[in-house]
Design a protein around this motif. Structure first.
Motif, mmCIF file in Angstrom:
data_model
loop_
_atom_site.group_PDB
_atom_site.id
_atom_site.type_symbol
_atom_site.label_atom_id
_atom_site.label_comp_id
_atom_site.label_asym_id
_atom_site.label_seq_id
_atom_site.Cartn_x
_atom_site.Cartn_y
_atom_site.Cartn_z
ATOM 1 N N PHE A 159 1.444 3.222 -3.061
ATOM 2 C CA PHE A 159 0.310 4.024 -3.554
ATOM 3 C C PHE A 159 -0.034 5.098 -2.514
ATOM 4 O O PHE A 159 -1.139 5.116 -1.967
ATOM 5 N N TRP A 217 -9.084 1.144 -5.760
ATOM 6 C CA TRP A 217 -7.745 1.208 -5.192
ATOM 7 C C TRP A 217 -7.087 -0.163 -5.232
ATOM 8 O O TRP A 217 -7.762 -1.190 -5.371
ATOM 9 N N ASP A 218 -5.773 -0.180 -5.100
ATOM 10 C CA ASP A 218 -5.071 -1.450 -4.985
ATOM 11 C C ASP A 218 -5.641 -2.227 -3.803
ATOM 12 O O ASP A 218 -6.063 -1.643 -2.800
ATOM 13 N N GLU A 219 -5.643 -3.560 -3.931
ATOM 14 C CA GLU A 219 -6.237 -4.387 -2.877
ATOM 15 C C GLU A 219 -5.598 -4.137 -1.515
ATOM 16 O O GLU A 219 -6.267 -4.212 -0.484
ATOM 17 N N GLN A 259 -13.908 1.955 -5.161
ATOM 18 C CA GLN A 259 -12.982 3.051 -5.480
ATOM 19 C C GLN A 259 -11.911 2.640 -6.479
ATOM 20 O O GLN A 259 -11.268 3.501 -7.095
ATOM 21 N N VAL A 272 -4.495 -1.357 -0.257
ATOM 22 C CA VAL A 272 -5.095 -0.152 0.319
ATOM 23 C C VAL A 272 -6.522 -0.452 0.777
ATOM 24 O O VAL A 272 -6.940 -0.035 1.872
ATOM 25 N N ALA A 273 -7.253 -1.188 -0.036
ATOM 26 C CA ALA A 273 -8.637 -1.523 0.304
ATOM 27 C C ALA A 273 -8.711 -2.368 1.572
ATOM 28 O O ALA A 273 -9.583 -2.159 2.428
ATOM 29 N N ASP A 281 -3.338 7.023 -2.910
ATOM 30 C CA ASP A 281 -4.519 6.225 -2.581
ATOM 31 C C ASP A 281 -4.664 6.040 -1.076
ATOM 32 O O ASP A 281 -5.788 5.986 -0.554
ATOM 33 N N LYS A 341 -6.309 9.149 0.073
ATOM 34 C CA LYS A 341 -7.726 9.169 -0.329
ATOM 35 C C LYS A 341 -8.548 8.210 0.535
ATOM 36 O O LYS A 341 -9.672 8.535 0.947
ATOM 37 N N ALA A 342 -7.998 7.036 0.782
ATOM 38 C CA ALA A 342 -8.716 6.047 1.582
ATOM 39 C C ALA A 342 -8.921 6.542 3.009
ATOM 40 O O ALA A 342 -9.996 6.369 3.603
ATOM 41 N N ALA A 380 0.832 -1.215 0.000
ATOM 42 C CA ALA A 380 0.000 0.000 0.000
ATOM 43 C C ALA A 380 0.860 1.257 0.000
ATOM 44 O O ALA A 380 0.463 2.288 -0.567
#
Length: 255
Positions: free
Chosen positions: A73, A104-106, A102, A108-109, A76, A79-80, A70
């Motif tokens: 990014f 986003w990369d997994e 959104q 980050v999610a 991101d 943003k998250a 993460a």
């Protein structure tokens, strides 16, 4: 004894981080020479990386992977964190669909869904996040070696121990190299360790008070994954450390 959050540990490590310099061009240098010089100067040394990864090196491998990936990014991550703050009070399972939408990369999610406090610390200390993310992109093997170095120090001093919250194992990869693996004792329950990275790595290995030494790592509240990830979610069975931090050549970014 008061244990530090990731926020405090990151702040402590940032104080010792060097400024990453990039080689400046001159009129007589060729583009190729300039790029090579810039790359070499931008790379962090082993000691610098050990300081950088210190606040997270003792995290369970599967959580560590999400943080390291993460960090590549950082926008991101910001943003998250903003989305989480804008939806304060909303239960994680209720917000999961919005987070997934959104794109986003997994990594980050997953942090936004299951570890918002960790994500918030990364967003607050975005310089640390950006630096470790850049290191992952440029020298990921060196980053992982630095993680192992920190774990070896903590393990040798008696700080890194197995218990109800985590299981610590020394394994061997295909090449015969040893690696220290940390995973949740119960794959469905994840604890985020709390420790001072300026203390935990400098204990004497012959410390006679084993109980006090081990207590240098504390644990916050437990995260019960079943309440967030269902049986059809690939993350549900991931936290038993299937890839074990990429040790032995496993892909860092794949659950």
């Amino acid at each position: 004894m008061k244990h530090l959050t990731l926020k405090a540990a990151i702040l402590g490590s940032v104080l010792f981080l060097p400024t990453v310099a990039v080689a400046q061009t001159t009129a007589t240098e060729t583009t190729e020479t300039t790029e090579v010089a810039a790359t070499e100067e931008a790379l962090l040394t082993a000691e610098e990386l050990q300081t950088l990864v210190g606040p997270v090196a003792l995290y369970p491998d599967t959580l560590l992977i999400q943080i390291l990936v993460a960090a590549t990014f950082p926008l991101d991550v910001m943003k998250a964190d903003r989305l989480i703050k804008d939806n304060e009070g909303v239960e994680p399972e209720a917000l999961k669909e919005t987070i997934d939408a959104q794109g986003w990369d997994e990594s980050v999610a997953v942090l936004a869904t299951a570890f918002p406090d960790v994500l918030a610390d990364m967003a607050e200390h975005v310089d640390w996040t950006d630096t470790i993310g850049t290191a992952m992109l440029a020298q990921s093997d060196d980053v992982m070696a630095a993680v192992q170095n920190r774990r070896e120090v903590a393990n040798a001093s008696g700080v890194l121990v197995s218990g109800d919250e985590q299981t610590v194992e020394v394994t061997k990869g295909a090449s015969g190299e040893e690696a220290i693996v940390i995973q949740p004792t119960n794959p469905e329950v994840v604890y985020v360790p709390q420790y001072d990275s300026n203390v935990v790595y400098v204990q004497e290995s012959n410390n006679s008070n084993d109980v006090m030494t081990a207590a240098l790592i504390g644990f916050g509240s437990a995260l019960i994954l079943d309440s967030i990830f269902d049986n059809n979610d690939p993350w549900n069975n991931y936290w038993g450390c299937r890839n074990c931090g990429g040790w032995g050549g496993a892909d860092l970014s794949e659950p």
